[in-house]
Design a protein around this motif. Structure first.
Motif, PDB file in Angstrom:
ATOM      1  N   LEU A 449       0.815  -1.213   0.000  1.00 46.73           N
ATOM      2  CA  LEU A 449       0.000   0.000   0.000  1.00 46.73           C
ATOM      3  C   LEU A 449       0.850   1.263   0.000  1.00 46.73           C
ATOM      4  CD1 LEU A 449      -2.847  -1.035   2.483  1.00 46.73           C
ATOM      5  CD2 LEU A 449      -2.799  -1.185  -0.014  1.00 46.73           C
ATOM      6  N   ARG A 450       1.919   1.273   0.779  1.00 44.66           N
ATOM      7  CA  ARG A 450       2.675   2.522   0.944  1.00 44.66           C
ATOM      8  C   ARG A 450       3.678   2.759  -0.189  1.00 44.66           C
ATOM      9  NH1 ARG A 450       0.712   4.694   5.219  1.00 44.66           N
ATOM     10  NH2 ARG A 450       0.056   3.450   7.030  1.00 44.66           N
ATOM     11  N   ASN A 451       3.972   1.747  -0.971  1.00 43.02           N
ATOM     12  CA  ASN A 451       4.870   1.954  -2.112  1.00 43.02           C
ATOM     13  C   ASN A 451       4.117   2.154  -3.426  1.00 43.02           C
ATOM     14  OD1 ASN A 451       7.792   1.626  -1.230  1.00 43.02           O
ATOM     15  ND2 ASN A 451       6.870  -0.172  -0.288  1.00 43.02           N
ATOM     16  N   TYR A 452       2.806   1.981  -3.390  1.00 40.88           N
ATOM     17  CA  TYR A 452       2.026   2.014  -4.636  1.00 40.88           C
ATOM     18  C   TYR A 452       2.172   3.339  -5.375  1.00 40.88           C
ATOM     19  CZ  TYR A 452      -1.957   1.838  -7.811  1.00 40.88           C
ATOM     20  OH  TYR A 452      -2.747   1.858  -8.929  1.00 40.88           O
ATOM     21  N   ALA A 453       2.167   4.443  -4.642  1.00 40.84           N
ATOM     22  CA  ALA A 453       2.135   5.748  -5.294  1.00 40.84           C
ATOM     23  C   ALA A 453       3.407   6.074  -6.060  1.00 40.84           C
ATOM     24  CB  ALA A 453       1.866   6.844  -4.256  1.00 40.84           C
ATOM     25  N   HIS A 454       4.532   5.480  -5.679  1.00 44.06           N
ATOM     26  CA  HIS A 454       5.795   5.938  -6.270  1.00 44.06           C
ATOM     27  C   HIS A 454       6.685   4.827  -6.817  1.00 44.06           C
ATOM     28  CE1 HIS A 454       6.634   5.060  -1.981  1.00 44.06           C
ATOM     29  NE2 HIS A 454       7.713   4.514  -2.489  1.00 44.06           N
ATOM     30  N   ASP A 455       6.362   3.562  -6.546  1.00 44.88           N
ATOM     31  CA  ASP A 455       7.233   2.475  -6.984  1.00 44.88           C
ATOM     32  C   ASP A 455       6.562   1.710  -8.131  1.00 44.88           C
ATOM     33  OD1 ASP A 455       9.628   0.662  -6.488  1.00 44.88           O
ATOM     34  OD2 ASP A 455       7.988  -0.759  -6.266  1.00 44.88           O
ATOM     35  N   LYS A 456       7.197   1.716  -9.292  1.00 48.36           N
ATOM     36  CA  LYS A 456       6.599   1.100 -10.481  1.00 48.36           C
ATOM     37  C   LYS A 456       6.351  -0.389 -10.307  1.00 48.36           C
ATOM     38  CE  LYS A 456       8.461   4.394 -13.851  1.00 48.36           C
ATOM     39  NZ  LYS A 456       9.319   4.555 -15.049  1.00 48.36           N
ATOM     40  N   GLU A 457       7.274  -1.089  -9.661  1.00 45.04           N
ATOM     41  CA  GLU A 457       7.111  -2.532  -9.494  1.00 45.04           C
ATOM     42  C   GLU A 457       5.919  -2.850  -8.600  1.00 45.04           C
ATOM     43  OE1 GLU A 457       7.705  -6.598  -9.896  1.00 45.04           O
ATOM     44  OE2 GLU A 457       8.387  -4.886 -11.070  1.00 45.04           O
ATOM     45  N   THR A 458       5.747  -2.068  -7.534  1.00 41.64           N
ATOM     46  CA  THR A 458       4.584  -2.271  -6.662  1.00 41.64           C
ATOM     47  C   THR A 458       3.296  -1.987  -7.421  1.00 41.64           C
ATOM     48  OG1 THR A 458       5.882  -1.689  -4.710  1.00 41.64           O
ATOM     49  CG2 THR A 458       3.492  -1.591  -4.510  1.00 41.64           C
ATOM     50  N   ARG A 459       3.282  -0.914  -8.206  1.00 45.86           N
ATOM     51  CA  ARG A 459       2.090  -0.602  -9.008  1.00 45.86           C
ATOM     52  C   ARG A 459       1.778  -1.730  -9.977  1.00 45.86           C
ATOM     53  NH1 ARG A 459       4.041   4.618  -9.253  1.00 45.86           N
ATOM     54  NH2 ARG A 459       4.770   4.388 -11.389  1.00 45.86           N
ATOM     55  N   ARG A 460       2.816  -2.322 -10.543  1.00 50.49           N
ATOM     56  CA  ARG A 460       2.599  -3.427 -11.491  1.00 50.49           C
ATOM     57  C   ARG A 460       1.882  -4.589 -10.806  1.00 50.49           C
ATOM     58  NH1 ARG A 460       5.515  -7.827 -14.248  1.00 50.49           N
ATOM     59  NH2 ARG A 460       6.916  -8.017 -12.466  1.00 50.49           N
ATOM     60  N   LEU A 461       2.263  -4.885  -9.564  1.00 53.71           N
ATOM     61  CA  LEU A 461       1.623  -5.981  -8.836  1.00 53.71           C
ATOM     62  C   LEU A 461       0.191  -5.626  -8.461  1.00 53.71           C
ATOM     63  CD1 LEU A 461       4.542  -6.994  -6.425  1.00 53.71           C
ATOM     64  CD2 LEU A 461       3.854  -8.135  -8.537  1.00 53.71           C
ATOM     65  N   VAL A 462       0.014  -4.440  -7.879  1.00 54.00           N
ATOM     66  CA  VAL A 462      -1.309  -4.054  -7.379  1.00 54.00           C
ATOM     67  C   VAL A 462      -2.296  -3.822  -8.529  1.00 54.00           C
ATOM     68  CG1 VAL A 462      -2.557  -2.291  -6.067  1.00 54.00           C
ATOM     69  CG2 VAL A 462      -0.346  -3.140  -5.239  1.00 54.00           C
ATOM     70  N   ASP A 463      -1.816  -3.326  -9.645  1.00 54.95           N
ATOM     71  CA  ASP A 463      -2.710  -3.068 -10.781  1.00 54.95           C
ATOM     72  C   ASP A 463      -3.131  -4.350 -11.495  1.00 54.95           C
ATOM     73  OD1 ASP A 463      -2.558  -0.395 -10.250  1.00 54.95           O
ATOM     74  OD2 ASP A 463      -1.264   0.112 -11.953  1.00 54.95           O
ATOM     75  N   ASN A 464      -2.330  -5.386 -11.392  1.00 57.03           N
ATOM     76  CA  ASN A 464      -2.569  -6.573 -12.219  1.00 57.03           C
ATOM     77  C   ASN A 464      -2.868  -7.845 -11.442  1.00 57.03           C
ATOM     78  OD1 ASN A 464      -1.914  -5.577 -15.084  1.00 57.03           O
ATOM     79  ND2 ASN A 464      -0.164  -4.860 -13.888  1.00 57.03           N
TER      80      ASN A 464
END
Length: 803
Positions: A449-464
Motif C-alpha cells: 500500500l505505501r509503495n504504490y504511489a511511487h514504486d513502479k514494481e509495486t504498481r505493477r503488482l497491485v494493478d494486475n
C-alpha cells in the motif's frame, strides 16, 4: 456527543495503557498435577530436542499425537526433532527405547522475556499517542541534477516516529504556479539506527524541478516548505530509487493487528478493502470451572453453564461438614453461591461420595452449573469439606481483548478487486504460538500500500493482481498464546468429553486448524493427525469442522481467480508444497504433481528463496525445500493440500525461522516459535521479500502466453535393439503421450518422474513404436496450440523402429 479534536485519542491512550497493564507476565500455571497439591493446575510445556533412529520411529510419534515442531534434521545417528512436551510427557518420551532426549531448547523463561520485551516497546510507542496530532518537521528538502536526471531529496521527522505504523507521505509541485501535488506523491522511508528512530527520508526522480514540498502524517500532522538546490549528492540508482519497508516494531496480538488493518486500509480505499470472513470464531472465552476435592477418586469438576465473562466467574462453591451425626446431603443455591452440607454417619463423619455429590449438584444447581467426576473415576471416594472456592475461566487477557466471537479479516489489495485479475492468497498464524508469521503478512500489506504511489514494481503488482492476505487465521488461540499459555498451537474450542474436560487440561484443548482440512486427512487414513482431543495435532471430529479452516476454504471457493497461495508457518526454515501427507503403511503419499508441475514449483521456489536471501543472506537449504512429505513429515489434513488438490491452486508453505549458525559453538541453533524480537523482525523482513516475489511469480505466470517446446532423446529412427527414450522441454511442462497409435488427450498417460526428487522416467521400447505427445506448461499453454479435445493432428510424434 462530539469530542474536541484529540480527546478521542486521549481516551484511546488511556484504554491502551490499561491494555498494556494486561501485558504483565501471567502467573505460573503450576509445575505438576500431584493429587495432593491441586488437581486443576496444568503442567508447563517446554521445547526439547529429541532423536529417533529412523522415519518409522518418527511416524510412531506422529501416530501417538506427539506435538512435533516443524523441524527435522537428519544426522548420522538418525533424525532429530523438536517436541513440545510437559514434564510428564517428557518422562513418557524418555521411557521409549527408540527416543533419545538431547536437550531443552525453550522454556517458560523465554516466553516471559518475549512478553517483557514486547511490553516495553508497546509502552514506549503509546506514550506518543496522547497528542491530538503529531508534529512534523522538514529537516532538508533539496533537488539536484546529475548525468542520469533530476532528483528530489527529502528528510522529515515526526515526534510520533517511534511507532512504525506512523507514515509520512510527501507531495511536491512541478515548479512555480503549480499545485502542491502536481509533481508527484511518495511515502517516505522510516530511518532507524541502533534501534532509535532518527527521521524519515526519500530520494526520488522528478521530471520538473520542484519549489515546494508538503509532508503529511497519517496521524494528522503536516508541514509545507520550500525546496532548495543541492549542488552535490550521491548518484542514485535509477532502477529502484525509492522503496519503503520495515513497518513492525513488536509482536502483535490479533486485537492489535485488527486495529492496524482497519487503519491502514482506511488510508488507501482506492486499492484496498477489508474482507470479513464468513465464520466467526468461538471467541477468546471459556466456561468457568473449579475442582472440588484434592484427590482423584473423590474429586468433582464443576463447570458454569454460562461463559466466565458473562457471569460464570461470579459463582462460588463451598462444601461444609455439618458437624452433626446422621445428616442428609443438602444444598443451598443463592446469591451466586452454592453451599453444600455433606451427609454424615451416626458418628458425625462425612460419607458423601463424589458420585453422590455430582448427582445432587446436577439436580439442585443444574440451572447454573454442570458437575461431573474427575477424569473417568467412578467417584467412590468420600468428598472432604472445602472452603468457599470461586469458579474461574482461567483467562488472563485484559478487557481490551474481546471475549466475543472474533470476525477474522482479510485485506484485499488491488486496483481491480472484481475477480477479473489473477488472485494470490497469503495466510498466517493457523498455529497460535507462531508469533512471527502475522508480522510477515502485516509487513507485506504495508509495503504494497505505501509503495504504490511511487514504486513502479509495486504498481505493477497491485494493478494486475487481486491479492488476499489473512494475517491471523486463528485469533482465539493466538490471544491465548500471548496471555495464558505460550505454546498453544490449536484454537480454544474444548472438544473433549467429560473425562478430559477439567481445568487441569485447559492448555491441551483445541483443534489443530492445519489438520482440519478435507484432503489427505486423518479421516482418509493419512498420518500426522490425531483423534485424541488432548493431542496438539487433534484433527477435530470431522473435516472442516472449525470456523477457522472453513474461512480459508470459503475465501478460496468464493474467489476462483485465486491461483497462488502461501501458508506462513514457523519455525525451521523450510519451503514446501504438496504432497503434504502420506499413509505410513507403505508410505503412500497423496498424488504427486506431474513432472512439469514439480519443475514449476522448483523454478518458482528458487526465485522466492533468492528474494528471501537478499535481506540478510538467509539460505533455505535444498534439503528443506520440496514436498512436505519428502523433507519434513506427514501432515494429514493440511490447508495447502486442500488448496492444491481441490482448488487447483499452486500452494506453498513457508516455515520461517531458519537455524542460525553459532560460530563459537560451531553448530546450527534453532530460533523457536517466539525468538527475541530482533530475530523475529529479521525473519518478517526476509519472508516478506519472499512473499512479494511469489506475487511476481504469479504475475509472470499470468502473462505467459508462449507455448512450450519439447523433443525426445535419442532422436527417432531405426535401432537394432531396444531403445530408452526421455522427453526434454524448454520450460516446466507436463507431457501427455500415447504409444498405441491413438491421438493424445488429457486422459492419456502423463510423463512422470523416475522417483522422489529425481528427473523424468525412461520409456523403454522393445518393438517398433510410434510415440505421440504434447506438452502443457504451468500457465496452460499447449505446445503448437494443439487442442486435445479437437480433431486436428498438430501434436508431436516420433517413430522408433526396432529391427
Amino acid at each position: 456527543m462530539r469530542f474536541p479534536r484529540g480527546t478521542a485519542r486521549w481516551i484511546g491512550f488511556v484504554l491502551l495503557m490499561v491494555m498494556v497493564a494486561g501485558l504483565a507476565i501471567p502467573p505460573s500455571m503450576g509445575d505438576g498435577m500431584d493429587a495432593d497439591s491441586g488437581l486443576g493446575e496444568p503442567e508447563e510445556a517446554s521445547v526439547v530436542r529429541i532423536e529417533v533412529p529412523d522415519r518409522e520411529a518418527m511416524n510412531g510419534l506422529l501416530r501417538d499425537g506427539v506435538d512435533l515442531a516443524e523441524y527435522l534434521q537428519e544426522t548420522s545417528g538418525g533424525i532429530q526433532l523438536d517436541a513440545v512436551v510437559t514434564p510428564s510427557e517428557l518422562e513418557e518420551l524418555a521411557a521409549r527405547p527408540e527416543v533419545e532426549v538431547i536437550e531443552t531448547l525453550f522454556t517458560r523463561k523465554d516466553w516471559e522475556e518475549r512478553l517483557e520485551e514486547r511490553k516495553e516497546t508497546v509502552v514506549r510507542e503509546q506514550r506518543v499517542s496522547v497528542m491530538a496530532v503529531d508534529q512534523v518537521t522538514i529537516l532538508r528538502a533539496e533537488w539536484f541534477q546529475n548525468d542520469t536526471g533530476t532528483f528530489l531529496s527529502l528528510e522529515a521527522k515526526t515526534d510520533a516516529g517511534i511507532r512504525p505504523d506512523v507514515a509520512l507521505t510527501a507531495q511536491w509541485n512541478a515548479g512555480e504556479g503549480t499545485t502542491i501535488d502536481a509533481g508527484g506523491t511518495a511515502t517516505m522511508q522510516r530511518f532507524v539506527d541502533a534501534g532509535q528512530y532518527l527521521y524519515h527520508r526519500m530520494l526520488v526522480p522528478v521530471e520538473n524541478v520542484p519549489t515546494r514540498v508538503k509532508v503529511s502524517s497519517n496521524e494528522g500532522g503536516e508541514v509545507t516548505g520550500s525546496v532548495s538546490q543541492w549542488l552535490g549528492g550521491k548518484k542514485p540508482n535509477p532502477e529502484n530509487p525509492h522503496y519503503v519497508k520495515d513497518f513492525i516494531s513488536h509482536y502483535m496480538t490479533p486485537t492489535e493487528i485488527d486495529q492496524r488493518l482497519e487503519a491502514v486500509v482506511a488510508e488507501f480505499p482506492e486499492i484496498a478493502e477489508i474482507v470479513e470472513l464468513p465464520n466467526q470464531t468461538e471467541g477468546y472465552r471459556r466456561k468457568s470451572q473449579v475442582i472440588v476435592g484434592s484427590r482423584a477418586e473423590s474429586a468433582v469438576v464443576v463447570t458454569s453453564k454460562v461463559w466466565g465473562h458473562e457471569g460464570g466467574n461470579d459463582w462460588a462453591i463451598e462444601v461444609k461438614d455439618p458437624g452433626k451425626p446422621n445428616q442428609e446431603l443438602s444444598m443451598d443455591v443463592a446469591k451466586r453461591r452454592i453451599t453444600v452440607e455433606l451427609a454424615t454417619d451416626a458418628s458425625g463423619v462425612p460419607v458423601t461420595t463424589a458420585a453422590q455429590l455430582v448427582e445432587a449438584l446436577n439436580r439442585d444447581a443444574g440451572d447454573v452449573i454442570k458437575a461431573h467426576l474427575y477424569r473417568g473415576n467412578p467417584g467412590a471416594g468420600v468428598v472432604q469439606p472445602q472452603g468457599l472456592t470461586q469458579l474461574d475461566n482461567h483467562l488472563n487477557a485484559p478487557d481490551s481483548v474481546s471475549r466475543e466471537p472474533f470476525t477474522v479479516k482479510a485485506v484485499r489489495i488491488g486496483k481491480h478487486r472484481d475477480g477479473s485479475r489473477l488472485g494470490v492468497l497469503a495466510y498466517s498464524q493457523e498455529h497460535a504460538r507462531e508469533w512471527v508469521t502475522p508480522l510477515v503478512s502485516v509487513e507485506t500489506i504495508e509495503r504494497l500500500l505505501r509503495n504504490y504511489a511511487h514504486d513502479k514494481e509495486t504498481r505493477r503488482l497491485v494493478d494486475n493482481l487481486d491479492i488476499f492476505i489473512i494475517p491471523t487465521v486463528n485469533p482465539d488461540g493466538a490471544h491465548y498464546s500471548f496471555y495464558d499459555y505460550n505454546m498453544q498451537r490449536k484454537n480454544m474450542r474444548n472438544d473433549c468429553d467429560e473425562g478430559s474436560a477439567d481445568p487441569g487440561y485447559r492448555n491441551r484443548w483445541g483443534i489443530d486448524i492445519n489438520r482440519n482440512y478435507a484432503e489427505g486427512s486423518l479421516f482418509d487414513g493419512y498420518t500426522g493427525g490425531s483423534s485424541n482431543c488432548l493431542s496438539d495435532v487433534y484433527s477435530g471430529r470431522s473435516e472442516l469442522s472449525e470456523h477457522e479452516s472453513r474461512n480459508v476454504i470459503e475465501l478460496a471457493n468464493q474467489n476462483p481467480n485465486i491461483t497462488f497461495a502461501m501458508n506462513i508457518h514457523s519455525y525451521g526454515g523450510y519451503f514446501m508444497w504438496s504432497p503434504g501427507a502420506y499413509k505410513a503403511n507403505g508410505r503412500e503419499t497423496l498424488p504427486r504433481p506431474t513432472l512439469g508441475e514439480e519443475a514449476f514449483f522448483w523454478g518458482s521456489s528458487e526465485r522466492i528463496l533468492s528474494a528471501i536471501q537478499e535481506h540478510r543472506g538467509t539460505v533455505i537449504q535444498p534439503g528443506r525445500t520440496g514436498p512436505v512429505a519428502d523433507v519434513l513429515y506427514s501432515a494429514a489434513g493440511n490447508s495447502a493440500d486442500h488448496l492444491w488438490y481441490q482448488n487447483d491452486i499452486f500452494a506453498w508453505n513457508f516455515e520461517v525461522g531458519a537455524d542460525r549458525w553459532n560460530p563459537e559453538m560451531k553448530r546450527w541453533e534453532p530460533v523457536g516459535f517466539q525468538p527475541a524480537f530482533e530475530e523475529g523482525h529479521a525473519e518478517a523482513m526476509e519472508f516478506s521479500n519472499g512473499l512479494i516475489e511469489m506475487m511476481r511469480v504469479a504475475l509472470d505466470f499470468n502473462k505467459d502466453k508462449k507455448p512450450p517446446r519439447s523433443h525426445v532423446t535419442p532422436k527417432p529412427g531405426r535401432y537394432k535393439k531396444s531403445v530408452e527414450v526421455q522427453f526434454q522441454v524448454n520450460e516446466p511442462a507436463t507431457i501427455f503421450y500415447t504409444t498405441d497409435g491413438s491421438r493424445p488427450t488429457f486422459d492419456s498417460p502423463r510423463y512422470q518422474s523416475s522417483g522422489v526428487r529425481e528427473g523424468g522416467e525412461t520409456l523403454t521400447f522393445n518393438r517398433t513404436t510410434e510415440l505421440k505427445w504434447f506438452a502443457v506448461d504451468a500457465a496452460g499453454n499447449i505446445e503448437r496450440n494443439y487442442n486435445p479435445n479437437g480433431k486436428k493432428h498438430n501434436y508431436r510424434r516420433a517413430t522408433f523402429t526396432i529391427r
